[in-house]
Design an enzyme around this catalytic site. Structure first.
Site, PDB file in Angstrom:
ATOM      1  N   THR A 209     -11.263  27.225   1.177  1.00  0.00           N
ATOM      2  CA  THR A 209     -11.212  26.517  -0.076  1.00  0.00           C
ATOM      3  C   THR A 209     -10.160  26.758  -0.923  1.00  0.00           C
ATOM      4  OG1 THR A 209     -12.370  25.138  -1.786  1.00  0.00           O
ATOM      5  CG2 THR A 209     -12.863  27.515  -1.793  1.00  0.00           C
ATOM      6  N   ASN A 210      -9.759  26.203  -2.017  1.00  0.00           N
ATOM      7  CA  ASN A 210      -8.822  26.916  -2.929  1.00  0.00           C
ATOM      8  C   ASN A 210      -9.236  26.586  -4.429  1.00  0.00           C
ATOM      9  OD1 ASN A 210      -8.445  24.071  -4.375  1.00  0.00           O
ATOM     10  ND2 ASN A 210      -7.770  23.499  -2.152  1.00  0.00           N
TER      11      ASN A 210
END
Ligand code: C5P
Length: 400
Positions: A209-210
């Site tokens: 993810t980020n």
């Protein structure tokens, strides 16, 4: 702007409570109906008779009045067009942030469906304390607005940030709010916003993810709803919450986001792509947890679909598309390239070079670029304000 507006004025126990009298008078002068609710301790600072006389209504402080009449906090909460708590002490802010309903003011606050404005007043160290700041953040996350205190001389004799905003400033803030909220150029328009990060699973317990928090996309959504639009957020996993009038379609991966955006797209007049979609996903999602083996591991990643570009290629006449870009080099050229490649009408370039802007911050600074390469640059402002400025740019290109 306040003619006929019903305003609950909450007064808590600060030396600045004397300014509530002036605030009450100004609100009434502007045409508002004012119902004052005081905490018991606030009455040590200013007499209810003063506020009752100025507001032309009895002041409420307890759940019951004379002859067993009940001061119904639910009815009060529903009656109001706005609730403003001025002065708001550290104690009252803390109780509201934690829904600790041990007096009429907080019970009414919890029952209120109207916009709520907090005007804090306290000593500078109390205001700066991380506990107070965390409570203010919590209240903001509920959609409440904070009318910041001024810097200056305080009752303690110290000087710093903590002076209640002047009554004229509070009235101006409320008037401005009502002015903005009565301007609804997006009535009848459907707006779709992609927001937040995506999560790309590797196995049942791990994902890529980020750091996207979704704050910018949600702020744009709130603003669109205020401007009268019917709003759908296609949202990756985020902490931030949307107001009840906004439809939120929750997704995790880029493929799910594409699917949901594609469904909403047919009905959409304006699409805004704020999501930080993962560029790649695992070629295979392992059915079982991937076992630890050697010192290194390789995972094959495959490219995710570009949601903005795919929908851009299906764009119908009259639809307006807005994208975001986050660049570290050749910022303008790259953003302009994306504007054309993804068939967008506007692209919002995030500045990574400005302190306080971008991922996770509550503030941002952006450049909005149109198809004629005209650039509008904002200052470093809260994301809620940036959202308004972005909408001003979008409204400027909506065909009449
Ligand atoms: O190409 P880049 O990721 O920089 O483009 C950013 C813009 O494209 C943003 O508006 C983002 O929401 C959108 N985007 C998308 N799907 C992707 C990648 C980006 O919708 N897979």
């Amino acid at each position: 702007m306040l003619i006929g507006k019903k305003i609950l004025l909450g007064v808590s126990a600060s030396i600045a409570a004397y300014k509530a009298a002036m605030l009450c008078r100004l609100l009434v002068k502007e045409g508002a109906e004012v119902q004052v609710i005081m905490t018991a301790d606030a009455q040590e600072f200013i007499g209810p008779l003063t506020l009752a006389t100025l507001s032309k209504r009895p002041v409420y402080s307890n759940y019951t009045g004379e002859n067993g009449t009940w001061h119904n906090h639910v009815e009060l909460g529903l009656w109001a067009d706005a609730m403003v708590i001025a002065p708001a002490t550290a104690n009252t802010l803390a109780k509201a942030a934690h829904a600790q309903s041990d007096n009429l003011l907080i019970a009414t606050y919890l029952s209120a469906r109207c916009p709520v404005f907090w005007a804090p007043a306290m000593d500078l160290d109390m205001y700066a304390h991380p506990g107070t700041q965390a409570n203010l953040k919590t209240l903001s996350s509920f959609g409440n607005q904070i009318i910041e205190p001024n810097d200056g001389e305080l009752a303690s004799g110290l000087s710093g940030k903590g002076r209640l905003a002047e009554p004229e400033e509070i009235v101006a803030y409320l008037s401005n709010y009502f002015k903005k909220s009565s301007y609804q150029p997006l009535i009848g328009k459907k707006v779709m916003i992609t927001a937040g990060p995506t999560q790309e699973h590797l196995d049942p317990v791990r994902y890529i993810t980020n750091h996207s928090t979704g704050k910018m996309g949600y702020a744009i959504a709130e603003c669109a709803a205020q401007l009268g639009a019917e709003v759908t957020i296609v949202s990756g996993p985020v902490q931030v919450k949307a107001s009840s009038s906004i439809k939120v379609v929750k997704v995790a991966s880029a493929l799910e986001m594409l699917d949901a955006a594609q469904t909403a797209f047919a009905e959409t007049d304006i699409a805004i792509y704020t999501a930080a979609v993962a560029d790649y996903r695992s070629a295979d999602i392992a059915q079982e947890k991937i076992k630890k083996k050697g010192d290194t591991i390789s995972i094959e990643l495959v490219k995710n679909p570009d949601i903005a570009a795919i929908l851009g290629s299906q764009k119908k006449e009259g639809q307006i598309f807005v994208g975001f870009a986050l660049e570290t080099e050749n910022e303008l050229e790259n953003a302009q390239g994306k504007l054309l490649r993804k068939n967008l009408d506007l692209i919002v370039l995030n500045s990574l070079k400005t302190e306080g802007a971008g991922f996770g911050h509550d503030t941002n600074l952006v450049h909005v670029i149109n198809r004629n390469n005209q650039i509008f640059t904002t200052g470093l402002l809260p994301k809620t304000e940036i959202a308004h400025l972005i909408w001003e740019q979008i409204l400027a290109i909506i065909p009449a």
